[in-house]
Design an enzyme around this catalytic site. Structure first.
Site, PDB file in Angstrom:
ATOM      1  N   LYS A  18      65.051  12.592 -25.547  1.00  0.00           N
ATOM      2  CA  LYS A  18      63.912  13.285 -26.178  1.00  0.00           C
ATOM      3  C   LYS A  18      62.723  13.280 -25.217  1.00  0.00           C
ATOM      4  O   LYS A  18      62.705  12.524 -24.234  1.00  0.00           O
ATOM      5  CB  LYS A  18      63.552  12.588 -27.486  1.00  0.00           C
ATOM      6  CG  LYS A  18      63.073  11.141 -27.321  1.00  0.00           C
ATOM      7  CD  LYS A  18      62.930  10.441 -28.664  1.00  0.00           C
ATOM      8  CE  LYS A  18      62.517   8.989 -28.498  1.00  0.00           C
ATOM      9  NZ  LYS A  18      62.552   8.266 -29.786  1.00  0.00           N
ATOM     10  N   ARG A  28      58.455   3.621 -41.509  1.00  0.00           N
ATOM     11  CA  ARG A  28      58.021   4.864 -40.875  1.00  0.00           C
ATOM     12  C   ARG A  28      58.792   5.981 -41.582  1.00  0.00           C
ATOM     13  O   ARG A  28      58.288   6.568 -42.512  1.00  0.00           O
ATOM     14  CB  ARG A  28      58.304   4.797 -39.366  1.00  0.00           C
ATOM     15  CG  ARG A  28      57.673   5.918 -38.575  1.00  0.00           C
ATOM     16  CD  ARG A  28      57.876   5.749 -37.076  1.00  0.00           C
ATOM     17  NE  ARG A  28      59.292   5.655 -36.695  1.00  0.00           N
ATOM     18  CZ  ARG A  28      59.724   5.564 -35.439  1.00  0.00           C
ATOM     19  NH1 ARG A  28      58.861   5.538 -34.442  1.00  0.00           N
ATOM     20  NH2 ARG A  28      61.016   5.490 -35.169  1.00  0.00           N
ATOM     21  N   TYR A  66      33.962   6.764  -8.647  1.00  0.00           N
ATOM     22  CA  TYR A  66      33.100   7.039  -9.799  1.00  0.00           C
ATOM     23  C   TYR A  66      32.609   5.749 -10.441  1.00  0.00           C
ATOM     24  O   TYR A  66      33.381   4.808 -10.639  1.00  0.00           O
ATOM     25  CB  TYR A  66      33.884   7.814 -10.855  1.00  0.00           C
ATOM     26  CG  TYR A  66      34.103   9.273 -10.516  1.00  0.00           C
ATOM     27  CD1 TYR A  66      33.029  10.141 -10.366  1.00  0.00           C
ATOM     28  CD2 TYR A  66      35.380   9.775 -10.359  1.00  0.00           C
ATOM     29  CE1 TYR A  66      33.233  11.486 -10.076  1.00  0.00           C
ATOM     30  CE2 TYR A  66      35.602  11.115 -10.071  1.00  0.00           C
ATOM     31  CZ  TYR A  66      34.517  11.963  -9.924  1.00  0.00           C
ATOM     32  OH  TYR A  66      34.729  13.280  -9.637  1.00  0.00           O
ATOM     33  N   MET A  96      40.760  12.166 -11.111  1.00  0.00           N
ATOM     34  CA  MET A  96      41.738  13.134 -11.619  1.00  0.00           C
ATOM     35  C   MET A  96      42.867  13.364 -10.606  1.00  0.00           C
ATOM     36  O   MET A  96      44.045  13.418 -10.971  1.00  0.00           O
ATOM     37  CB  MET A  96      41.036  14.459 -11.933  1.00  0.00           C
ATOM     38  CG  MET A  96      41.935  15.458 -12.616  1.00  0.00           C
ATOM     39  SD  MET A  96      41.132  17.032 -12.948  1.00  0.00           S
ATOM     40  CE  MET A  96      39.988  16.591 -14.241  1.00  0.00           C
TER      41      MET A  96
HETATM   42  C1  LIG Z   1      63.384   7.050 -29.433  1.00  0.00           C
HETATM   43  C2  LIG Z   1      64.417   6.440 -30.296  1.00  0.00           C
HETATM   44  C3  LIG Z   1      65.385   5.586 -29.736  1.00  0.00           C
HETATM   45  C4  LIG Z   1      65.344   5.102 -28.303  1.00  0.00           C
HETATM   46  O1  LIG Z   1      64.463   4.003 -28.240  1.00  0.00           O
HETATM   47  P1  LIG Z   1      64.300   3.139 -26.903  1.00  0.00           P
HETATM   48  O2  LIG Z   1      63.414   2.018 -27.300  1.00  0.00           O
HETATM   49  O3  LIG Z   1      63.658   4.042 -25.914  1.00  0.00           O
HETATM   50  O4  LIG Z   1      65.659   2.738 -26.507  1.00  0.00           O
HETATM   51  C5  LIG Z   1      66.396   5.126 -30.555  1.00  0.00           C
HETATM   52  N1  LIG Z   1      66.450   5.469 -31.870  1.00  0.00           N
HETATM   53  C6  LIG Z   1      65.509   6.252 -32.443  1.00  0.00           C
HETATM   54  C7  LIG Z   1      65.606   6.579 -33.894  1.00  0.00           C
HETATM   55  C8  LIG Z   1      64.459   6.759 -31.683  1.00  0.00           C
HETATM   56  O5  LIG Z   1      63.542   7.543 -32.255  1.00  0.00           O
END
Ligand SMILES: *Cc1c(COP(=O)(O)O)cnc(C)c1O
Length: 357
Positions: free
Chosen positions: A33, A129, A253, A301
């Site tokens: 992702k 969540r 800066y 930047m």
């Molecule tokens: C992003 C995600 C993962 C991967 O998590 P990592 O800590 O990067 O290994 C696994 N399961 C779910 C549901 C996630 O959203």
């Protein structure tokens, strides 16, 4: 050409994927992702396509990008669908789909699917969540299987504190999961990277490695299995200007750094617009010509400053590693109150150059 670039080592990516499988003894969905945590989802998925059991992404837009690039392995949508209208595409592209809420169960029941789906049914075992409440879990499972729209359900949950190795919360979440599951006989998927590396006794038919694939440790302290990871990304650039300052001169800066001694300052073509953290403090490790030194002053930047006083051989054109095999992204993240996940995802503007494809 501006010398800032991210080198991506796809052999290291494959090494880390194999480690996730070896440690878990399970099938592994490579989590790609958010553009593979900034590493390039298409290139990373192509590098793993020959051996991965499948991939996981956040949403259908990310899955369709992989399908368009020719990725044919299973792809899981980690947040399922956001609107019921996505179900047609999920069916058409043979995507695996998380169900985390009652409205999604109802949408599947009402849908006009012609081929049954594989659903990963997510339980809220304590992270609070997304995920079904334990009291609704078995009912949702039965409803999905009797809807005629679902051929297989994988039981899934997610840990909130698996990166804290002394914390009892993961074990508590596991108890909630086992109770909610009762006698349901189905495959199980519970472990993200910290749980794969640090919680070997948590059962899993499927694991979901993300950050570990990219070679960064999810832990704040050293950990034996995490030490076996190979960093995939090296963020590097070059020294583009050098100046000699007497003691007492400000750099950058806000004059956040004032030289304590006669100081040789190197200016590096890398800044917060590239994703280097602006709040990295003076003293943050940086490697110049293979030698560790420190960041000084505020990150701009497009540029940042490093102390070359004790790296006398370094000068114009010297190679600088901002993170990679020597300056670990997890160490840099800790130095500036962030996590390697966010450093990687923030990468922008710099070209990515791949090796080991
Ligand atoms: C992003 C995600 C993962 C991967 O998590 P990592 O800590 O990067 O290994 C696994 N399961 C779910 C549901 C996630 O959203």
């Amino acid at each position: 050409m501006r010398p800032a670039r991210a080198l991506i080592d796809l052999n290291a990516l494959r090494h880390n994927y194999r480690l996730a499988r070896e440690l878990s003894g399970a099938k592994a969905l490579a989590v790609v992702k958010a553009d593979a945590y900034g590493h390039g989802a298409t290139r990373c998925a192509q590098a793993l396509e020959g051996e991965a059991d499948g991939f996981a992404v956040a949403c259908i837009e990310e899955a369709l990008e992989l399908r368009a690039a020719g990725i044919s392995r299973p792809i899981l949508l980690l947040e399922g669908f956001f609107e019921a209208s996505e179900l047609a595409l999920i069916e058409q592209h043979r995507l695996l789909c998380v169900v985390h809420s009652a409205w999604q169960v109802e949408a599947i029941e009402r849908s006009a699917l012609s081929k049954p789906l594989t659903i990963w049914l997510k339980l809220d075992s304590g992270m609070h969540r997304v995920g079904l409440h334990p009291a609704e879990y078995r009912d949702a499972y039965q409803r999905l299987l009797s809807s005629g729209k679902v051929e297989k359900v994988v039981l899934m949950s997610h840990f909130a504190r698996a990166d804290e190795l002394d914390c009892p919360r993961s074990a508590e979440q596991l108890v909630v999961f086992e109770q909610a599951r009762g006698d349901l006989q189905a495959e199980v998927s519970l472990r993200n990277s910290p749980a794969i590396l640090g919680w070997p006794s948590v059962p899993s038919d499927w694991v979901r490695p993300g950050i570990m694939l990219y070679g960064a440790s999810p832990f704040e302290q050293a950990q034996e299995q995490a030490a076996r990871l190979q960093p995939v990304m090296t963020l590097e650039s070059k020294i583009i200007s050098v100046r000699e300052l007497p003691a007492g001169e400000p750099v950058g800066y806000g004059a956040r750094f004032v030289s304590e001694r006669p100081t040789r300052v190197g200016i590096v073509a890398m800044g917060y617009a590239d994703g280097y953290p602006r709040h990295a403090p003076t003293g943050t490790p940086v490697m110049v010509d293979g030698q560790l030194t420190r960041l000084i002053g505020r990150v701009s930047m497009d540029m940042l400053s490093v102390d070359l006083t004790d790296v006398p051989g370094a000068g114009l054109g010297s190679r600088v590693e901002l993170w990679g095999r020597n300056v670990l992204a997890s160490d840099l993240a800790q130095a500036c109150g962030s996590i390697p996940y966010q450093l990687f995802c923030n990468l922008k503007r710099v070209p990515r150059l791949y090796s080991g494809g």
